[in-house]
Design an enzyme around this catalytic site. Structure first.
Site, mmCIF file in Angstrom:
data_model
loop_
_atom_site.group_PDB
_atom_site.id
_atom_site.type_symbol
_atom_site.label_atom_id
_atom_site.label_comp_id
_atom_site.label_asym_id
_atom_site.label_seq_id
_atom_site.Cartn_x
_atom_site.Cartn_y
_atom_site.Cartn_z
ATOM 1 N N LYS A 110 -4.132 -1.279 8.703
ATOM 2 C CA LYS A 110 -3.482 -2.496 8.743
ATOM 3 C C LYS A 110 -1.971 -2.362 8.509
ATOM 4 C CE LYS A 110 -6.404 -3.944 5.403
ATOM 5 N NZ LYS A 110 -7.489 -3.031 5.536
ATOM 6 N N THR A 111 -1.419 -1.390 7.541
ATOM 7 C CA THR A 111 -0.089 -1.412 7.482
ATOM 8 C C THR A 111 0.427 -0.859 8.850
ATOM 9 O OG1 THR A 111 -0.386 -1.145 5.145
ATOM 10 C CG2 THR A 111 1.758 -0.072 6.064
ATOM 11 N N ASP A 155 1.161 -6.742 1.720
ATOM 12 C CA ASP A 155 -0.294 -6.217 1.685
ATOM 13 C C ASP A 155 -1.054 -7.006 0.481
ATOM 14 O OD1 ASP A 155 -2.269 -4.417 2.201
ATOM 15 O OD2 ASP A 155 -1.348 -2.873 0.947
ATOM 16 N N THR A 204 -8.215 -7.077 2.104
ATOM 17 C CA THR A 204 -9.398 -6.618 2.270
ATOM 18 C C THR A 204 -10.468 -7.593 1.821
ATOM 19 O OG1 THR A 204 -9.399 -5.809 -0.079
ATOM 20 C CG2 THR A 204 -8.806 -4.158 1.796
#
Length: 378
Positions: A110-111, A155, A204
């Site tokens: 994702k990052t 995040d 998540t």
């Protein structure tokens, strides 16, 4: 929802008050990353600790190995197609990319995808995490210093507190901040315009996001676990960047044991590299991979020592189950939450463990994997 200041007057004064309030936390908490400057631990997976700061690294360093463009990003073909169309359309219109929410298990990239999007758009990516945005001035300091069309990556965005989240609503929709300046009877509300930007959120736990926040994202995409072929390609790419002579069968063996996650694949490859370096091997074959991963107790299906302890306890102590979570946690000396969220998911995905109304149960596949006789159904 508001930041309170004793200053009042023009919008310029409000901006100075906000800048002064946000400058220190930004320096302390925000990280400004160039896509070339990234930890080796996440060559294609996502990894950036909250509040970390990374400076640009010289070319060729091992912590500068993430893919930088969509063409270099291996796997997630549907996601790449959707984002590629959105980026091309956005660039043709000269606008900021619509806000993007990426969700899925940890370690899937994702990052990395946020950094790739910034590179494709030709802008910088500012990275932070939700736990670092504790006070209103933290998020305000980030937003007022964004340049046009820049990417802001948050995040674990589901952990944003209520005030920070509500400050984001007008920022995401109308590119403005609604602030309260002054105190008591002199307090007044001012709208501070900010540059058009793209918020990329990663989580998540997509279900933990509030509906108002989730609905403000124009693109909501899930990252899936990787196929074996993609994982092998990722391992081979990483081996090439690390200048390792890794056989194709060795790369496949690492891919089999990484739980479908690029971050784990790269971690295992580094452990193999350590063993090869200590033993003086220039060429890494499948036997050396098996030896190295065997030292770390990772078997041919990716199960580690904790996974096998759980299955072994259930088989030896409770005949394979069913057995309750609290009983298993007590027997293993683990926290029930850790057991449920860290150890069990992979076993469930592999079909080695089953949850029933009466408790956990080792499946026939789990028995076979540990070499126990398979019980026939009555």
């Amino acid at each position: 929802m508001a930041i309170v200041s004793s200053q009042s007057g023009s919008g310029a004064a409000a901006r100075r008050a906000v800048d002064n309030a946000g400058a220190a936390p930004q320096t302390r908490r925000q990280s400004l990353l160039d896509p070339r400057s990234c930890p080796e631990d996440d060559l294609q997976g996502d990894s950036q600790p909250p509040g970390s700061t990374a400076a640009a690294e010289p070319p060729g360093r091992e912590d500068s190995l993430r893919p930088r463009r969509l063409a270099d990003y291996i796997g997630q073909s549907e996601l790449k197609q959707v984002l590629g169309i959105a980026v091309a359309a956005t660039r043709s219109r000269g606008e900021a990319l619509d806000h993007v929410l990426l969700h899925g298990p940890p370690g899937l990239g994702k990052t990395t995808m946020a950094l790739v999007l910034a590179e494709e758009l030709g802008v910088r990516c500012r990275i932070t995490s939700a736990p670092a945005l504790e006070r209103p001035r933290d998020i305000i300091g980030l937003l007022v210093n964004l340049q046009a069309h820049e990417v802001l990556f948050i995040d674990e965005i589901h952990r944003l507190n209520r005030i920070a989240e509500e400050l984001l609503y007008p920022a995401m929709e109308d590119y403005r901040l609604d602030l309260t300046v002054g105190k008591g009877t002199t307090a007044r509300t001012r709208s501070l315009p900010i540059a058009p930007f793209t918020l990329v959120g990663a989580t998540t736990r997509a279900g933990a996001l509030s509906s108002p926040l989730r609905d403000r994202f124009g693109l909501i995409q899930r990252l899936e676990f990787y196929e074996l072929e993609d994982l092998q390609a990722i391992v081979e790419r990483t081996a090439g960047l690390l200048r390792l002579q890794l056989e194709q069968e060795g790369a496949l063996e690492v891919a089999r044991r990484c739980r479908g996650t690029p971050r784990i694949a790269n971690r295992l490859l580094r452990r193999v590299r350590d063993v090869a370096s200590v033993q003086g091997h220039d060429h890494i074959g499948v036997e050396l991979v098996q030896e190295a991963l065997g030292l770390h107790r990772v078997d041919d299906r990716g199960l580690d020592a904790s996974d096998r302890r759980l299955l072994t306890l259930m088989l030896e102590g409770y005949g394979g189950g069913p057995v309750g979570l609290e009983t298993l946690a007590a027997g293993l000396g683990e926290d029930p939450t850790t057991l449920e969220t860290v150890i069990e998911p992979f076993l469930l995905q592999q079909g080695l463990l089953q949850r029933t109304p009466r408790g956990r149960l080792v499946t026939a596949a789990g028995r076979a994997h540990l070499g126990w006789p398979v019980q026939l159904a009555a």
